[in-house]
Each structure stands twice: as C-alpha cells, then as structure tokens.
Design an enzyme around this catalytic site. Sequence first.
Site, PDB file in Angstrom:
ATOM      1  N   HIS A 366       8.822 -11.345   3.032  1.00  0.00           N
ATOM      2  CA  HIS A 366       7.724 -11.221   2.065  1.00  0.00           C
ATOM      3  C   HIS A 366       7.231 -12.553   1.539  1.00  0.00           C
ATOM      4  O   HIS A 366       6.434 -12.576   0.592  1.00  0.00           O
ATOM      5  CB  HIS A 366       8.139 -10.362   0.866  1.00  0.00           C
ATOM      6  N   LYS A 557      -1.202  -9.041 -12.044  1.00  0.00           N
ATOM      7  CA  LYS A 557      -0.157  -9.404 -11.073  1.00  0.00           C
ATOM      8  C   LYS A 557       0.815 -10.316 -11.794  1.00  0.00           C
ATOM      9  O   LYS A 557       0.520 -10.783 -12.893  1.00  0.00           O
ATOM     10  CB  LYS A 557      -0.774 -10.117  -9.866  1.00  0.00           C
ATOM     11  N   ARG A 558       1.978 -10.592 -11.192  1.00  0.00           N
ATOM     12  CA  ARG A 558       2.893 -11.543 -11.811  1.00  0.00           C
ATOM     13  C   ARG A 558       2.187 -12.879 -12.043  1.00  0.00           C
ATOM     14  O   ARG A 558       1.272 -13.250 -11.303  1.00  0.00           O
ATOM     15  CB  ARG A 558       4.113 -11.743 -10.914  1.00  0.00           C
ATOM     16  N   LYS A 563      -0.839 -17.864  -7.559  1.00  0.00           N
ATOM     17  CA  LYS A 563      -1.812 -16.781  -7.744  1.00  0.00           C
ATOM     18  C   LYS A 563      -3.025 -17.252  -8.542  1.00  0.00           C
ATOM     19  O   LYS A 563      -4.036 -16.572  -8.618  1.00  0.00           O
ATOM     20  CB  LYS A 563      -1.149 -15.580  -8.423  1.00  0.00           C
ATOM     21  N   THR A 665      -0.889  -6.239  -2.743  1.00  0.00           N
ATOM     22  CA  THR A 665      -1.099  -4.789  -2.632  1.00  0.00           C
ATOM     23  C   THR A 665      -1.983  -4.298  -3.776  1.00  0.00           C
ATOM     24  O   THR A 665      -2.666  -3.297  -3.645  1.00  0.00           O
ATOM     25  CB  THR A 665       0.252  -4.026  -2.651  1.00  0.00           C
ATOM     26  N   LYS A 669      -5.185  -1.461  -4.106  1.00  0.00           N
ATOM     27  CA  LYS A 669      -5.316  -0.436  -5.147  1.00  0.00           C
ATOM     28  C   LYS A 669      -6.663  -0.545  -5.846  1.00  0.00           C
ATOM     29  O   LYS A 669      -7.339   0.464  -6.101  1.00  0.00           O
ATOM     30  CB  LYS A 669      -4.182  -0.585  -6.180  1.00  0.00           C
TER      31      LYS A 669
HETATM   32  C1  26Q Z   1      15.081 -14.183  -6.005  1.00  0.00           C
HETATM   33  C2  26Q Z   1      16.221 -14.828  -6.456  1.00  0.00           C
HETATM   34  C3  26Q Z   1      16.854 -14.431  -7.616  1.00  0.00           C
HETATM   35  C4  26Q Z   1      16.343 -13.358  -8.310  1.00  0.00           C
HETATM   36  C5  26Q Z   1      15.226 -12.705  -7.864  1.00  0.00           C
HETATM   37  C6  26Q Z   1      14.593 -13.109  -6.697  1.00  0.00           C
HETATM   38  C7  26Q Z   1      13.371 -12.427  -6.228  1.00  0.00           C
HETATM   39  C8  26Q Z   1      13.055 -11.154  -6.675  1.00  0.00           C
HETATM   40  C9  26Q Z   1      11.897 -10.525  -6.274  1.00  0.00           C
HETATM   41  C10 26Q Z   1      12.493 -13.042  -5.352  1.00  0.00           C
HETATM   42  C11 26Q Z   1      11.340 -12.398  -4.952  1.00  0.00           C
HETATM   43  C12 26Q Z   1      11.030 -11.142  -5.406  1.00  0.00           C
HETATM   44  C13 26Q Z   1       9.797 -10.444  -5.060  1.00  0.00           C
HETATM   45  C14 26Q Z   1       8.881 -10.881  -4.228  1.00  0.00           C
HETATM   46  C15 26Q Z   1       7.633 -10.158  -4.007  1.00  0.00           C
HETATM   47  O1  26Q Z   1       7.310  -9.228  -4.735  1.00  0.00           O
HETATM   48  N1  26Q Z   1       6.846 -10.529  -2.995  1.00  0.00           N
HETATM   49  C16 26Q Z   1       5.575  -9.863  -2.743  1.00  0.00           C
HETATM   50  O2  26Q Z   1       5.803  -8.812  -1.806  1.00  0.00           O
HETATM   51  C17 26Q Z   1       4.640  -8.018  -1.658  1.00  0.00           C
HETATM   52  C18 26Q Z   1       5.009  -6.863  -0.734  1.00  0.00           C
HETATM   53  O3  26Q Z   1       5.150  -7.300   0.573  1.00  0.00           O
HETATM   54  C19 26Q Z   1       3.491  -8.839  -1.114  1.00  0.00           C
HETATM   55  O4  26Q Z   1       2.339  -8.028  -1.102  1.00  0.00           O
HETATM   56  C20 26Q Z   1       3.239 -10.072  -1.991  1.00  0.00           C
HETATM   57  O5  26Q Z   1       2.270 -10.895  -1.403  1.00  0.00           O
HETATM   58  C21 26Q Z   1       4.538 -10.828  -2.194  1.00  0.00           C
HETATM   59  O6  26Q Z   1       4.356 -11.898  -3.097  1.00  0.00           O
END
Ligand code: 26Q
Length: 820
Positions: A366, A557-558, A563, A665, A669
């Site tokens: 991702h 979004k986050r 972004k 995503t 939406k």
């Molecule tokens: C990493 C280390 C420690 C704690 C947490 C994390 C962590 C947690 C969640 C790292 C990344 C995430 C989430 C990433 C994420 O949401 N990526 C998104 O995934 C979507 C689905 O594929 C894409 O549409 C987005 O572009 C992408 O940013």
Amino acid sequence: MDPSRYNQDYLPIDVEALQEAVSRRLIYRIGKDPFTANDWDWYRALSFAVRDRLIERWMETQRSYYRKDIKRVYYLSLEFLIGRTLTNSMLNMGFMDSCDAALQRLGLDLERLREEEPDAALGNGGLGRLAACLLDSMATLDLPGTGYGIRYEYGMFRQKIEDGRQIEVPDNWLSRGNPWEFPRPEVVYPIRFGGHVAVGKRHDGSRYVFHWMPDEEVLAMAYDTPIPGYHTDTVNNLRLWSARATEEFDLQCFNQGQYIKAVEGKALSENISKVLYPEDSSSENQKLRLRQQYFFVSASLQDILRRFQSNHDDLRELPDKVTIQLNDTHPAIAIPELMRLLLDERELEWQAAWEITVRTFSYTNHTLLPEALETWPVGLFSQMLPRHMQLIYEINRRFMLQVSHAYPGDGDILRRMSIIGEEGGKRIRMAHLAIVGSHAVNGVSALHTHLLKSSTFADFERYFPGRIKNVTNGITPRRWLNQANPGLALLINEAIGDGWVKDLERLQELREFADDPAFIERFADVKMNRKIRFAAYARRHYGQLLDPHTMYDVQVKRIHEYKRQLLNLMRTITHYRRMRGGNARELMPRTVLIGGKAAPGYWRAKQIIRLIHDVADVIDNDPQVEGRLKLLFLPNYDVSSAAEIIPAANLSQQISTAGMEASGTGNMKLALNGALTIGTMDGANIEIHDRVGADNIFTFGLSADEVANLKHAGYRPREWAERDEELKAVVEMIRDGYFSPEEPDRYRNLGEDLLNQDPFMVLADYRAYMEADERVNRLYAEPAEWHRRALINTAMMGYFSSDRTIDEYARKIWRVKPRR
Ligand code: 26Q
C-alpha cells in the site's frame, strides 16, 4: 423485498414479527420495559433482533463451506475500519423498511436509534477501510472469505480540538458492550514469546531438530462478528483475537505467594490487544506493535491449520484449500510462522514446507515511500522471536544463493535484494520477506503497480517476472451509496432499477439521463438536500453555521504532508487575499471543509491542523469576505461522519504529490456521490480520469515522472516563489505570522521549510492548482452544466466497486470460486 427469497425456516422479517421481536428482546435480553427504556436500550433491543436473523444464515453459510470442502480465503489485517453495523445489517439482509415501520409502530425513530452505535474504528484510514469494503464484497459475491485481526479495546483515537490544536482522546468503544460480537471462550490458542532455541538431532539422527523454549505465554481468544452479504444468505466471519493471561501463569505465581506480581503479569500480557497503533513512521515504542503482529498471526495460523486438518491429512494440499492475503507487511511474520509450524511442529522437510508457504501467501503493498516500508531491528526481533529470526536467516541464505547464481559476481544486487538490510544497524525488511514468501504481490492502482515494478521493487520484478500484479482498489456501493445516500439511491432506482447495487457498471445506464434537464434537476435537488442536511449536522456536532447555497469544497483524509492539505490552504489564503484586494465577487461562494486526523507524534501534521484553524479564524472575522468564503476544519473525521460529508460534497480535493498516493479510495466515494474531482494524476485519480473523461475532472500539476525529473535536476522552491508574486505573498503571510499575530514565529519554520526544501513540491504545483481552481469556478457558475458533469461522474464509477476488486483477486491471485 420478496421474503420468499429466504429459506422459510428462518425467523420472520415482516413488520409485525420484527415489532414483536424488538419488544421481546427489550424485555428478555435488556431487562427493561418500554416505559423505562432509553434510546440506548432500544438500540440494543433492535440490534439483538437483527442479529438473531444474521446468526441463522451465518451458521448455514459456515456449514456449507465445510460440506463442500471449498477453498477458503483468509484476509489477515491489523486493521478493519468497519464503522457502524446496524443499518448495514438491515440493508444487506433486505429488511430495513420493515424495521423502520416496526419501530414507528413502537413510537421510535430509526435515524435516532442508530446514532447510538459507536463506530468500530479498528483502523487508521484507507488500508483499514479497504479491508472492511473487501469483506462486504466477498460476502456479497458468496465467496468463502474470513477476516482475521485484533479486537482492540481502544480503536482509533477520537480527535478533539482545543485552541486549534489536536487532542487525542481514547476511544473506549466497548465500554457499553458490543451486540455484534460473539465471544468464543472455547477458541483459544497459546502464543509464545522470547526464550531461546535448543538444537538436537532427530531420534534416527537423520536431521537437526530445533526446539524453541519460549519464556512467555499469552492466550489468544476469539471474538466473531458476522459479515452479511447484500441480498444473499451468505454471512461470512470476521474473527478478532483478544489477549488473555494464561491461568497456569496465575497459578504458578499464586503458589509462590506473589499475588501482586501475578496480577501485574496478567495486566502486562493483556496489553497486547489494548490499543490500535496510529499510523506513525517515527514512533519509538514499537515493541508492543511487533507483539501485536505475531500474536494475531500465530493465533490465525493455528486456527487455519486446525480447520484444514479437521478434514485433510496431507499438508501438501494446503494451498489447494487455503489462500492467505497479507494486508501490507503488518502480518508478514506469517511467512516464518507457517514455516515454523510445518518444520518444527509437523516435521516437514524444508523444500516441501517452503513450497506450501509460497503457494499459500500473497501480499498487498500500500505504499511506495521507501521510508514507510516496514523494517524491524534484528536485535529486538531475535529477543522476541528467536526461532523466527533463525528461519528468516535461512530463508534469506537460500534466497541470496539463488540470486547470486542468477547474477554471478554482482554483490550490489545481493545487498539491494537481501531480506536483511545493513544500513543503520541490521534490520529485517518485511517487504522483501513478503515478496520472497508469496506467489503474488499486488499494488493497489495502475500507477502504483507500475512504479513498484519500475522502481521500488524493480530488482524483484526482474528476478520474479509476473509475480507483481495490479488490483486497483474499490469501495462497496452498499455502504457508500445505498446506505450513505438513500436519496440518490432512490433516484437511481427510479431511472434504471436497483440492479446496480450488485452490478455497479450498470450505473452507466444513467449516462443517457445526462441529456435530460428534468433528471439533472432532480439529481441536483438530491445534492442540495444533502447539503442542507449536512449544515444541520454541522450545527449539531460542531456548532457551526454553514450556507448550503455555497459550493462544498471537501478534503477529508488523514493529515499528511504528501496529501498536501497545505496546498489547499494556500489556495484558500489566495482567495482570501484576492477578496481583501476588493475582488470578492470573482469567487463563486465556497465552503472549504477539511477533515482528518494527524498521527499523535507527527508534529508537522499537527501544525497544519493548527494553521487551518488560525486561517479559518482570520477569514471568519473579516467583513470584507461578505460570506463568500468559509474555511472549516471538521473534527474527528471517521466512517460515520464520512457518510454525512461525502454525499454533501460538490468538489473533491485529491491533490497529493504525483507518485505518492498509492491509490486513494475517498476519491472514489466522492465521485460516486456526484462530486467533481480536482486532482493530480496520482494513484487511482488517473483511472478515474480515464473513465469519466478529461472534461469531467479537473486535473493539474506535475506527473509522477515530472516530479522525479524535477527532483533529479535539483528543485529549488524559493525560485518558484520568486517567480510568482502571489505565491510568494501567500508563503510569506504564513511564515511571517499574518495568521498568528499573537505568536508571529508560530509558522516560521513551516514557511522556511517550504521555501528551502518543499519535498512535496507544493510550490511547484501551486500555479497549476490555482488555474484548475479557476476552471472549477467557471463551471460552478453554470449549475446545470456542473450537475450534468457530476451525474456523469456517478454514472462512470462502476469500475470502482470493490466487487470488481474482489473478482480480480479471486481470479488472478486466489483461484477461489463462490459457494454457489
Ligand atoms: C506503521 C508502523 C507502526 C504503526 C502503524 C503503522 C501503519 C499503520 C497504518 C502504517 C500504515 C498504515 C496505513 C496505510 C494506509 O492506509 N495506506 C493507504 O492504503 C489505501 C488502501 O490501499 C490506499 O488507497 C492509500 O493510497 C494508502 O495511503
């Protein structure tokens, strides 16, 4: 809805029966009578009545999988961002209207009751919500899919804003109980940590055997949540693990008379499933995160193998009956863990075990950002999982040997492809482990996959040609159109029937209505109603007055530098400046809405939130604006507020630096709900552009290639500011404290960083963005044409159904078939 579609043995779902069921559940399950029951009591009574109807279908589905000995999909994810369940269950099972009527007879309001349910916010953002959408689609397509994850006691933090600053509040979502989960105290597995590995010989002396002697044990207990498909009797399972201390552990300490120590130890081991980690690259306290990963992976694999071996003898058939999808590298420890189970506990030979492992796993990536790829220090890992560390070394030794045969004498490629990275202390590269241990790796949009193949994982693409595939993300139309926007769903049904809910490409039949002014007007009315509804929501929840006659211009979004919420803010400041220059009339009146959470340790993201508030204050208090511009930060953006904001949006901001957003995503939406996109050619925006056509989207800015080239040539943002007076003025306003007069240096660093570094190329894209925004402005001045193009967006979003996504996974990667 035709009730005869359902098996007649199932509980009745007519109005009468539902009314009766809710009343009885109130008395016998909640223990209240209708005179003392409050909204929460009624919500629970209704949920139990709905849940009863889920259970029957759920048990029958699971029995049919077993009977048919069908190949199953296991989706391993540290995150499932489900949101609320009540409406989803009623709509998917097809008795929402009957429930509504039943409640009316009881003098109750469904809209009000469903607000009682807390969101299940067991995820950060896109990756977690994708997992939830994919579960909905697997059930809807009658595919035997199970989700495995962690039952966090605390989900994603709730975001409060105090003096413009983000405050994180713990999300105690289970405090009043959760009617949607079933505890399974009999489904428990031991999970071990630490200790050392003893080496011996097998009895016949034929090979070495390894005995892991752990020094810690925790139990994983299952909680199941039913996942109903839409208008099908298939109900799948989401199994989440909760950590429990072992009884043994307690008893031992008791015997030694160390009561307090025993209880302490209990609390410590139960910490594992306590809290969801916010997405955060910089945080230090990562030991618990690694424990979470191994905890849920080990429990899930034990459960999968137990189920498989209950009706199969030969483990070599595992890949024919089981496929396991890794949602990013977070569960990639599953690869050495399955090897350990097969080698040490089932006594297979390495070659056989490795073949089974690779054929069983596949991995979804991702992110492209090298700094976001997960790595673990070898030291920490060896201490916690010494046997797994050995296995990873052995996997890597064999892999490196093969690579060296393919590229003799090339030491550099060995260093690049190794599972163990040496820069900055030895670290395990989880993405390399996941690629080597899987038969398929996928990116989440066409551009993302292209960039994976051509840059991030180019060596692997060359070594394993064909292993990297694309599966573009999707969203479930059940939640994101049918539930979130019932008014639009109804209008669509009137025009083309309701087949689109399960076959979203049929939305294209709406295209012919783009030439029907009366229809466009009704489409526009739906949007206006949702804008009015959102204004009421904003008043209730944020105490803010919005004008629904302004354009709702939305970025949710986050909060992340890539972004580029800052770019949006600079655009808004530009509009404000122009108004102060006496040009207020040139802007179509706008409400700029920005929402999202910042990781607690991500200082720059938190600063951006504060700046948004500071800018909003200045704009709010300036009479020269004449009500033509409002900027508002929406606190605590989550799945439930998304379902209010998205249907109300006119303009969708998708403005990441090209090459950085894997897919997105939210973009899908918003477009599905009839917002026009202003965006860069990044992630799935490109595919949205290709489907709606260039006239129906506002694209701008550098392409991914151009970003790379500009970086390579040496990007000097200050020169871009020097060449553009308006840009320069805007950056200087931020930097020099125009929006923070009481503390003029508050944004000095931020401003200087933009002029000196600007790694996300905000300044380089600014002018193109302003020009695209001008095109937006001109089109919005012609409402009929705007809404016509918005309708075309809705009509062309069929491809982005997660049903299509799941169908691609099922065919290209999993090789699984529906149960009927
Ligand atoms: C990493 C280390 C420690 C704690 C947490 C994390 C962590 C947690 C969640 C790292 C990344 C995430 C989430 C990433 C994420 O949401 N990526 C998104 O995934 C979507 C689905 O594929 C894409 O549409 C987005 O572009 C992408 O940013």
